[in-house]
Design a protein around this motif. Structure first.
Motif, PDB file in Angstrom:
ATOM      1  N   ILE A 237       0.849  -1.207   0.000  1.00 38.01           N
ATOM      2  CA  ILE A 237       0.000   0.000   0.000  1.00 38.01           C
ATOM      3  C   ILE A 237       0.876   1.245   0.000  1.00 38.01           C
ATOM      4  CG2 ILE A 237      -1.687   1.304   1.341  1.00 38.01           C
ATOM      5  CD1 ILE A 237      -2.834  -1.349   2.304  1.00 38.01           C
ATOM      6  N   GLY A 238       1.957   1.207   0.794  1.00 33.44           N
ATOM      7  CA  GLY A 238       2.882   2.336   0.820  1.00 33.44           C
ATOM      8  C   GLY A 238       3.570   2.571  -0.505  1.00 33.44           C
ATOM      9  N   ASN A 239       3.735   1.528  -1.288  1.00 35.91           N
ATOM     10  CA  ASN A 239       4.309   1.675  -2.633  1.00 35.91           C
ATOM     11  C   ASN A 239       3.302   2.208  -3.642  1.00 35.91           C
ATOM     12  OD1 ASN A 239       6.767   0.676  -1.740  1.00 35.91           O
ATOM     13  ND2 ASN A 239       6.284  -1.445  -2.309  1.00 35.91           N
ATOM     14  N   GLY A 240       2.083   2.444  -3.204  1.00 35.48           N
ATOM     15  CA  GLY A 240       1.068   3.011  -4.087  1.00 35.48           C
ATOM     16  C   GLY A 240       0.377   2.003  -4.967  1.00 35.48           C
ATOM     17  N   MET A 241       0.482   0.708  -4.638  1.00 41.78           N
ATOM     18  CA  MET A 241      -0.081  -0.320  -5.507  1.00 41.78           C
ATOM     19  C   MET A 241      -1.601  -0.366  -5.474  1.00 41.78           C
ATOM     20  SD  MET A 241       2.264  -1.645  -7.210  1.00 41.78           S
ATOM     21  CE  MET A 241       4.052  -1.706  -7.256  1.00 41.78           C
ATOM     22  N   THR A 242      -2.208  -0.026  -4.367  1.00 39.74           N
ATOM     23  CA  THR A 242      -3.665  -0.152  -4.236  1.00 39.74           C
ATOM     24  C   THR A 242      -4.351   1.175  -4.509  1.00 39.74           C
ATOM     25  OG1 THR A 242      -3.672   0.363  -1.869  1.00 39.74           O
ATOM     26  CG2 THR A 242      -3.337  -1.948  -2.503  1.00 39.74           C
ATOM     27  N   HIS A 243      -5.637   1.081  -4.779  1.00 40.10           N
ATOM     28  CA  HIS A 243      -6.469   2.269  -4.970  1.00 40.10           C
ATOM     29  C   HIS A 243      -7.758   2.063  -4.170  1.00 40.10           C
ATOM     30  CE1 HIS A 243      -8.900   5.425  -6.805  1.00 40.10           C
ATOM     31  NE2 HIS A 243      -7.785   5.919  -7.329  1.00 40.10           N
ATOM     32  N   PRO A 244      -8.143   3.036  -3.339  1.00 41.52           N
ATOM     33  CA  PRO A 244      -9.312   2.840  -2.474  1.00 41.52           C
ATOM     34  C   PRO A 244     -10.624   2.638  -3.221  1.00 41.52           C
ATOM     35  CG  PRO A 244      -8.534   5.115  -2.381  1.00 41.52           C
ATOM     36  CD  PRO A 244      -7.498   4.337  -3.113  1.00 41.52           C
ATOM     37  N   ASP A 245     -10.692   3.021  -4.484  1.00 47.74           N
ATOM     38  CA  ASP A 245     -11.923   2.848  -5.250  1.00 47.74           C
ATOM     39  C   ASP A 245     -11.895   1.615  -6.153  1.00 47.74           C
ATOM     40  OD1 ASP A 245     -12.946   5.172  -4.155  1.00 47.74           O
ATOM     41  OD2 ASP A 245     -12.118   6.429  -5.748  1.00 47.74           O
ATOM     42  N   ARG A 246     -10.762   0.893  -6.180  1.00 48.48           N
ATOM     43  CA  ARG A 246     -10.645  -0.225  -7.112  1.00 48.48           C
ATOM     44  C   ARG A 246     -10.175  -1.523  -6.464  1.00 48.48           C
ATOM     45  NH1 ARG A 246      -7.413  -0.246 -12.934  1.00 48.48           N
ATOM     46  NH2 ARG A 246      -7.549  -2.511 -13.302  1.00 48.48           N
ATOM     47  N   THR A 247      -9.248  -1.439  -5.551  1.00 49.97           N
ATOM     48  CA  THR A 247      -8.539  -2.623  -5.079  1.00 49.97           C
ATOM     49  C   THR A 247      -9.270  -3.315  -3.931  1.00 49.97           C
ATOM     50  OG1 THR A 247      -6.477  -1.510  -5.646  1.00 49.97           O
ATOM     51  CG2 THR A 247      -6.328  -3.495  -4.292  1.00 49.97           C
ATOM     52  N   GLN A 248      -9.413  -4.625  -4.071  1.00 50.20           N
ATOM     53  CA  GLN A 248      -9.887  -5.469  -2.977  1.00 50.20           C
ATOM     54  C   GLN A 248      -8.669  -6.116  -2.334  1.00 50.20           C
ATOM     55  OE1 GLN A 248     -13.000  -8.184  -3.965  1.00 50.20           O
ATOM     56  NE2 GLN A 248     -12.745  -9.422  -2.136  1.00 50.20           N
ATOM     57  N   ILE A 249      -8.612  -6.075  -0.999  1.00 52.71           N
ATOM     58  CA  ILE A 249      -7.457  -6.590  -0.272  1.00 52.71           C
ATOM     59  C   ILE A 249      -7.876  -7.788   0.569  1.00 52.71           C
ATOM     60  CG2 ILE A 249      -5.723  -6.088   1.493  1.00 52.71           C
ATOM     61  CD1 ILE A 249      -5.656  -3.226   0.577  1.00 52.71           C
ATOM     62  N   ILE A 250      -7.106  -8.866   0.451  1.00 54.61           N
ATOM     63  CA  ILE A 250      -7.265 -10.031   1.319  1.00 54.61           C
ATOM     64  C   ILE A 250      -5.920 -10.250   1.987  1.00 54.61           C
ATOM     65  CG2 ILE A 250      -7.829 -12.479   1.466  1.00 54.61           C
ATOM     66  CD1 ILE A 250      -9.401 -12.209  -1.101  1.00 54.61           C
TER      67      ILE A 250
END
Length: 563
Positions: free
Chosen positions: A97-110
């Motif tokens: 997440i710190g590397n900017g890989m996720t997006h709060p409107d797109r990414t699902q995290i498990i």
């Protein structure tokens, strides 16, 4: 999901957790299902300074629809374009997440809640562990949807490694267009027998099934809740004639911001159904004062009018408090009879008898009486209890399938007009006004955070009977001791009072006995709740011929009270 762009998945695994095997399973699953896919990996560093990442892209359309064309995949993830991030270690999830890989409107995290300490954490002489709560907050903040559970424990319980659990989680989240049997066939590796001969394969399938159910069940429940809410909102947005429209008056739709109107429409419709349009208009009038106070504190609506929204939510529930009139109304509706027939799977020719069991006491009857008569009735019941008698109750068994039973329920439901003249209605409205006044004062004279925390205290009002009364006492006590500077520390800043109210409210919701609430009140400089008097009933012991288990002697019966 765009059908012309690949589904992007990033998998993070530590050494020895089978990340490479997991990637092979995913590629094999895509092949079995008939989809184009590609994977690449970036090795991590030893001694727990990083993890091995595996990047997978799957084209969302099957190969037979592409008519011989082949998609072009990327070799590495692009920040902000991930559809799914799966990780076996919590800190590694936050690192990505710190590397900017996720997006709060797109990414699902498990992610797994388990931790494997890094070298930097082990080097600290004291406790160098990262704050788990802060890590969890980051995951929630930077994900469209998230699932967090202990993958390591699930793998140990199944006798396998984490890769099987991660595969089940990926299958259960529904991001990839594969069916469950496709994943299981990949794990079996060509073994088509009903029960795999390989012990490791059986363990992998068991872990896969547990993780699949763990991830899919909450998503199915959330989907069902969304469908129900959407249906209710759609029903609210229609007039009684079925014409498209809105239940809210035109003036209310113009006055209240769009961020509030969905909750406002539900609350308005609920109160019209509960009492009448005049009562629902009172609801709108009360909320207009809250909106006015929030508009002065946050004129641009940068916080999405959260104070007005929270107040609208809990105010509607409180104003529609349950009483015997409401219960009789709900039990005698045609929709309820239809639902009961569906639940018991009764056919059109089946005879179904439904008996309603009621046990109203003095508080229920006194609620519909004027204050003078209600106080006398309650005093009579208190005297009964003081003399060792149980509280007066009337046990009723009403057959709602019969004409007489349904008629009695409808007569009781028809007392809706009497509700306004009852003692409980006046008591509830007075307590509601005290809460709303505290919300307005906290927002206007304190801060936005203070007003928001007081509004959220409406959550304390829930249940019925003793639970409801306890919630109302807790709410009033919080308002009197913490909501204002006079009630709490006179030098306390609004922000400090807001934090104290949030902590006290959390304690009140976590412990029904109230011990945690009293401790939180004292910790924040407020007095504990006053002790409520409870009657003590002394019971006669059995005769000597029938001694109790402890062999106690016969004792005369007395009564008393304690505080």
């Amino acid at each position: 999901m765009q059908t012309t762009q690949p589904i992007c998945v990033l998998v993070c695994a530590l050494g020895g957790e089978g990340g490479g095997v997991l990637t092979e399973w995913l590629i094999e699953t895509a092949r079995i299902a008939g989809y184009a896919a590609q994977s690449t990996s970036i090795p991590g560093v030893a001694q727990r300074t990083g993890a091995t990442t595996y990047y997978l892209e799957v084209f969302p359309r099957p190969l037979h629809e592409l008519q011989g064309r082949r998609p072009v995949f990327s070799l590495s993830p692009v920040p902000g374009t991930l559809d799914l991030l799966v990780s076996s270690e919590l800190l590694e999830t936050v690192r990505q997440i710190g590397n900017g890989m996720t997006h709060p409107d797109r990414t699902q995290i498990i992610t797994s809640s388990a931790r494997t300490l890094t070298t930097a954490e082990r080097m600290v002489p004291g406790d160098g562990r990262a704050d788990v709560q802060r890590l969890l907050d980051v995951v929630r903040l930077f994900s469209r949807e998230h699932q967090i559970f202990d993958m390591s424990r699930m793998a140990r319980d199944s006798g396998t490694i984490v890769s099987s659990v991660m595969l089940g989680a990926i299958a259960g989240c529904g991001v990839l267009p594969f069916r469950r049997e496709h994943y299981e066939q990949a794990v079996r590796g060509g073994d088509t027998s009903p029960e795999p001969q390989n012990r490791q394969t059986r363990a992998s399938l068991a872990a896969f099934a547990q993780a699949f159910d763990r991830v899919q069940s909450p998503r199915q429940q959330a989907k069902w809740v969304r469908e129900v809410v959407d249906k209710v909102v759609d029903d609210v947005a229609r007039s009684p004639d079925g014409e498209a429209g809105t239940a809210l008056p035109e003036a209310a739709r113009k006055r209240f911001p769009a961020a509030v109107q969905d909750v406002l429409a539900l609350g308005y419709a609920r109160l019209v159904d509960y009492q009448d349009e005049r009562y629902a208009a009172t609801y709108l009038d009360r909320l207009s004062h809250v909106l006015e106070a929030e508009s002065k504190r946050d004129p641009a609506g940068e916080k999405d009018w959260a104070i007005t929204r929270e107040t609208a939510r809990w105010l509607a529930l409180w104003m529609a408090f349950d009483d015997i009139v409401r219960v009789a109304d709900l039990k005698s509706r045609a929709q309820r009879a239809q639902r009961v027939r569906r639940e018991v799977k009764a056919g059109d020719e089946d005879i179904l008898k439904v008996y309603e069991h009621f046990k109203p006491g003095v508080p229920e009857f006194a609620a519909l009486l004027p204050a003078a008569f209600a106080s006398r009735l309650k005093a009579w019941d208190r005297r009964r209890i003081a003399h060792g008698k149980p509280a007066w109750e009337l046990a009723l068994k009403v057959g709602s399938h019969s004409v007489l039973g349904m008629l009695s329920l409808r007569v009781l439901a028809g007392l809706r007009g009497q509700r306004r003249r009852g003692s409980r209605f006046a008591e509830e409205q007075a307590q509601i006004e005290r809460w709303l006044a505290a919300v307005v004062a906290g927002t206007s004279d304190g801060s936005w955070d203070l007003g928001h925390e007081i509004a959220c205290c409406g959550r304390l009002i829930k249940g019925y009977g003793a639970t409801l009364e306890r919630g109302k006492r807790n709410l009033i006590h919080v308002i009197e001791t913490l909501a204002t500077a006079q009630g709490s520390d006179a030098d306390a800043q609004p922000q400090a009072r807001a934090q104290a109210i949030a902590a006290v409210r959390t304690a009140a919701l976590a412990d029904d006995s109230g011990k945690a609430l009293d401790a939180a009140l004292i910790r924040h400089g407020a007095p504990a709740r006053p002790v409520q008097a409870q009657p003590i009933r002394w019971m006669r012991k059995p005769d000597a011929a029938h001694p109790t288990e402890g062999g106690a002697r016969n004792t005369p019966s007395t009564q008393g009270k304690s505080r």
